[in-house]
Design an enzyme around this catalytic site. Structure first.
Site, mmCIF file in Angstrom:
data_model
loop_
_atom_site.group_PDB
_atom_site.id
_atom_site.type_symbol
_atom_site.label_atom_id
_atom_site.label_comp_id
_atom_site.label_asym_id
_atom_site.label_seq_id
_atom_site.Cartn_x
_atom_site.Cartn_y
_atom_site.Cartn_z
ATOM 1 N N GLY A 125 0.960 31.963 4.464
ATOM 2 C CA GLY A 125 1.245 30.536 4.332
ATOM 3 C C GLY A 125 2.226 30.187 3.234
ATOM 4 O O GLY A 125 2.615 29.022 3.105
ATOM 5 N N LYS B 248 -10.515 -9.365 5.034
ATOM 6 C CA LYS B 248 -11.522 -8.392 5.450
ATOM 7 C C LYS B 248 -12.426 -8.028 4.295
ATOM 8 O O LYS B 248 -11.991 -7.933 3.142
ATOM 9 C CB LYS B 248 -10.859 -7.137 6.029
ATOM 10 C CG LYS B 248 -9.971 -6.366 5.077
ATOM 11 C CD LYS B 248 -9.291 -5.201 5.775
ATOM 12 C CE LYS B 248 -8.375 -4.444 4.821
ATOM 13 N NZ LYS B 248 -7.626 -3.384 5.489
#
Length: 338
Positions: free
Chosen positions: A47, A204
């Site tokens: 990786g 909200k």
């Protein structure tokens, strides 16, 4: 002082199609070919990221185009490793063009013993040898202050204004801009002022993180074409619920204009089944096949603006002209022609 060197563009793997389009637009503006610098950005089996630049970049004005989108860590490391390769190859100046700045949502300590990761990332970018950053719609504008180098933050609002005036031509009297929360009012107001539309807010209240307990519409949206404006859409749960609440309050249609389409997890499925007529996003993040196949998601291009911003930076001229949708209109000629 006249420029004696040409701008050179190099890309990581995060959004190569955008980089190639930016290069083509720069070629059109300059009347000569501007291609991507020949390089390889690869991963070893474990990786690790490896970069090799095949062209001479000594003394060149380099621009790295690399959003730090999903996978954020890999794409951030690509940006840093490319910058290190260019610095060690004696590039004259390195500018990071980061259409989507990942980790921007971690811009403050929300509770005890948490990091300010946006500041950490900015430190890493500076230490890698990058001398200037060009980005679009930072989640929090104060992130510019995290850097000890110049940061030019462009805005999607001028592009969205052109898109709205084109697609809602003849129906602008019905259009209302909506902020999905109180914190995004400034962004929504900016677009509302550009197109001459009124502003509403969806208030909200969260029961717990990631869950919206209650939503209230502030303003009269009855018989309006509502345009929800925000900078990031991730899982789209809040966005879809906001669209439902607007429709329940009598809105004629609901459209959304969101700069960065992160669209992770169930987002695409939610949007395809939602009451939203359209979700408009930019191409700062390379769209997946599912996003491109979704019938009510539309993608607008940022390449013309980024190409002009890169050329202005190279020329040493201001990029603030790109904040005005009227100035952007000739750049987008053919897309939003009247």
């Amino acid at each position: 002082m006249p420029n004696l060197i040409e701008p050179k563009l190099i890309s990581g793997n995060a959004n190569r199609p955008l980089a190639e389009t930016v290069a083509r637009r720069m070629s059109m503006h300059r009347g000569m070919e501007v291609g991507l610098v020949d390089a390889r950005v690869e991963r070893f089996n474990d990786g690790e990221i490896f970069v090799e630049v095949f062209e001479n970049v000594r003394g060149e004005d380099m621009f790295i185009l690399q959003p730090t989108s999903n996978p954020a860590n890999d794409n951030l490391m690509e940006l840093l490793v490319i910058a290190d390769a260019l610095r060690r190859s004696s590039a004259a100046r390195i500018t990071a063009v980061i259409p989507y700045f990942g980790y921007a949502r971690q811009d403050r300590r929300s509770k005890a013993r948490t990091p300010i990761t946006a500041k950490l990332v900015s430190n890493m970018i500076v230490e890698a040898g990058i001398e200037r950053v060009l980005t679009l719609d930072l989640h929090a504008t104060q992130i510019q202050g995290f850097f000890d180098i110049p940061v030019d933050n462009l805005y999607a609002a001028p592009i969205f204004a052109l898109d709205v005036m084109h697609h809602f031509k003849g129906n602008m009297d019905d259009v209302m801009v909506v902020s999905p929360d109180v914190g995004g009012v400034a962004r929504a107001r900016d677009l509302a002022q550009r197109i001459g539309a009124p502003l509403s807010i969806v208030d909200k209240r969260r029961g717990k993180p990631g869950e919206v307990a209650e939503m209230t519409v502030i303003g009269d949206v009855k018989d309006r074409r509502c345009l929800i404006v925000d900078d990031i859409v991730d899982t789209a749960g809040t966005l879809c619920k906001a669209a439902d609440v607007l429709m329940e309050n009598g809105a004629k249609e609901v459209h959304s204009y969101i700069t960065h389409g992160v669209l992770s997890g169930p987002a695409v499925e939610r949007i395809s089944k939602s009451s939203m007529k359209n979700l408009v996003i930019t191409d700062t993040i390379q769209p997946t096949e599912a996003v491109k196949a979704c019938k009510n998601i539309r993608i607008v291009r940022t390449a013309p603006m980024f190409a002009q911003a890169i050329l202005n930076t190279w020329n040493g001229t201001s990029v603030s002209s790109l904040f005005d949708h009227k100035a952007l209109k000739p750049i987008y000629e053919g897309t939003y022609s009247s």
